[in-house]
Design an enzyme around this catalytic site. Structure first.
Site, PDB file in Angstrom:
ATOM      1  CB  SER A   3      48.441  48.113  33.464  1.00 14.60           C
ATOM      2  OG  SER A   3      47.268  47.616  33.027  1.00 14.60           O
ATOM      3  CE  LYS A  41      46.944  48.854  29.915  1.00 11.40           C
ATOM      4  NZ  LYS A  41      46.074  48.453  30.802  1.00 11.40           N
ATOM      5  CB  SER A  69      44.298  47.831  34.076  1.00  9.08           C
ATOM      6  OG  SER A  69      45.233  47.485  35.215  1.00  9.08           O
TER       7      SER A  69
END
Length: 530
Positions: free
Chosen positions: A206, A131, A230
């Protein structure tokens, strides 16, 4: 539980307002021509892409396949699917191939045998996606904020460093929502990431770039973070596994934005992957010196566990009703648990879940133990310069001139409206719910709970159902470990699933349930074959 008149009025007003805004959005949105063919991901053709990280590492150690072959297979898959899903925002393919060649050379020269390599480098030669919110040396570290364009990580985040030290090879970094605080991975630096099962739908956020590239078979393992769902929402929407750890076990350092206020109490870094058998090995590595806290090597007998199921949040006026297909698949899980394991699954109602969003919103705004408040979202939006002005950014957005997404602007406006003194009623509801859940689960209980009330929504639709993340967010505030598990596909061909919750530090319990559910319901499905 029956809603009060005030709650019914609030629900009616919210749905009316969101309905009007949604109708306007649909009216102004471009539409596909009738009968126009929809793009679809190509099916997976290389068997290496259908092998777990654990098995890949074993094959590489045994010289059944080279690390270069595995890394090259994943590079080619990313190049094939990324133009469609926009998940990987910056690659390091050349460096990864060089590192893979070094791995193959190391294995050729190793004289201690396979066991030595397995103990010292359990993920040797296995590709990894990261990420973009996590520092990966030499790679962008912006979380989609335009003003941070050009910011590169100078070090590795501890979690990334541990995985690299275990032999994993990062292929690149993946997209996030702006500042990692929204359920859709969309920002004005990298654009919109698509769901591999339906390119018109969201991959969640996210950690949506991670979810999308993993679901598309462009990665086998990845790194995510979770402060309101997330990890779990992207895993749910993309049909993969993920685990939100008990807080303070896995390091959250060197990710952006950094935790402030009480956020460290609720933020968890954890593994995301396509195959359940990779969850525990990854978590052992990512936890580093704290791995002993979770007793992950201790065998779990599912027949000795106590199972509970909660089918919905009790009718909160702020969240959508749970999709009937998700209600039904959760019932099927209960039926299989009872028939396969001989256990009795108790259907529960936890009234405090109705206040999931209010609890999450209240506790996210509380100061830390030293009285230091959480950083304002508008400050983060403006970095490295002055704080953003939410109302001014809203006006600019209407004129098409803002560098920020509507989601980020909306969150900063909500933050402006937050009262300085928390509601005593909400504090009481949280404390009561915390006590109920901890007493219920103890050290041998697991709870089944929907991850989200809807299947993967279409792009931008979450703007009109902004509080449905309360299903995941409440688990963060309670500080509990939870594993997201896929459960096949819906009638529309979209992933279904649920979250499995356990008591604090009992992470091994939902991880064991994940292995059972993968075997029983089939786990990840190739979106190209859908």
């Amino acid at each position: 539980m029956t809603l009060s008149r005030l709650e019914r009025a609030q629900a009616w007003l919210l749905r009316l307002t969101m309905g009007l805004l949604f109708g306007l959005f649909r009216l102004l949105s471009p539409r596909s021509a009738p009968g126009e063919p929809r793009e679809k991901l190509p099916a997976v053709r290389d068997s290496l892409l259908l092998t777990s990280a654990t098995q890949l590492a074993r094959k590489i150690r045994r010289r059944e396949v080279s690390s270069v072959e595995v890394v090259q297979a994943y590079i080619e898959r990313i190049q094939e699917v990324n133009p469609l899903i926009n998940a990987v925002v910056k690659d390091r393919f050349a460096a990864a191939l060089q590192e893979a060649a070094q791995v193959d050379k190391l294995i050729e020269e190793e004289t201690g045998g396979e066991e030595v390599l397995e103990d010292r480098l359990p993920l040797l030669g296995v590709p990894l996606s990261v990420k973009e919110a996590f520092a990966l040396q030499g790679m962008p570290h912006t979380t989609g904020v335009v003003s941070r364009r050009g910011v590169l990580a100078t070090v590795d985040a501890p979690t990334v460093a541990l995985l690299k030290r275990a032999g994993a090879i990062p292929l690149g970094v993946t997209n996030t929502s702006e500042l990692c605080m929204w359920g859709e991975s969309h920002n004005h630096l990298y654009g919109v990431t698509n769901n591999p099962y339906d390119l018109e739908r969201i991959p969640g956020g996210s950690s949506g770039g991670e979810g999308s590239i993993l679901g598309a078979a462009g990665a086998v393992i990845g790194v995510g973070s979770d402060i309101g769902g997330s990890i779990r929402m992207p895993c749910f929407f993309n049909g993969i596994f993920g685990h939100k750890t008990t807080p303070y076990v896995v390091s959250n350092e060197n990710q952006y934005p950094p935790a402030s206020g009480r956020h460290e109490d609720y933020l968890s870094t954890g593994p995301m992957c396509r195959y359940a058998e990779d969850l525990v090995p990854m978590l052992k590595i990512m936890a580093g010196p704290n791995a002993h806290m979770l007793s992950l090597s201790m065998k779990v007998d599912l027949k000795e566990l106590r199972f509970f199921t909660v089918p919905h949040d009790g009718g909160s006026p702020l969240t959508s009703p749970v999709n009937p297909q998700l209600i039904q698949i959760q019932r099927k899980v209960v039926e299989r648990l009872e028939s396969d394991l001989g256990v009795s699954v108790q259907v529960m109602s936890l009234p405090g879940l109705r206040y999931g969003f209010q609890i999450w919103n209240t506790y996210m705004g509380l100061p830390d133990k030293e009285g230091r408040p959480a950083r304002l979202f508008c400050e983060l939006m403006g970095e490295p310069g002055r704080p953003a002005w939410p109302l001014w950014e809203l006006l600019k957005w209407i004129m098409g001139r803002s560098e920020h997404t509507m989601a980020a602007i909306g969150l900063s406006l909500v933050e402006m409206a937050r009262t300085p003194k928390p509601s005593s009623f909400i504090i009481q509801q949280k404390e009561k719910l915390q006590k109920e859940v901890e007493e219920l689960l103890g050290t041998d209980g697991v709870l089944l709970y929907p991850t989200h009330p809807n299947l993967a929504p279409k792009h931008h639709h979450p703007l009109f159902r902004p509080l449905d993340f309360a299903y995941t967010g409440i688990i963060n505030i309670l500080g509990l470990p939870v594993t997201q598990c896929p459960l096949g596909l819906s009638e529309e061909g979209l992933p279904m699933g649920l979250q499995v919750v356990a008591g604090k530090l009992q992470d091994r319990l939902p991880l064991a349930v994940a292995l059972y559910l993968e075997k029983t319901f089939g786990g990840w499905r190739d979106p190209g074959a859908n």
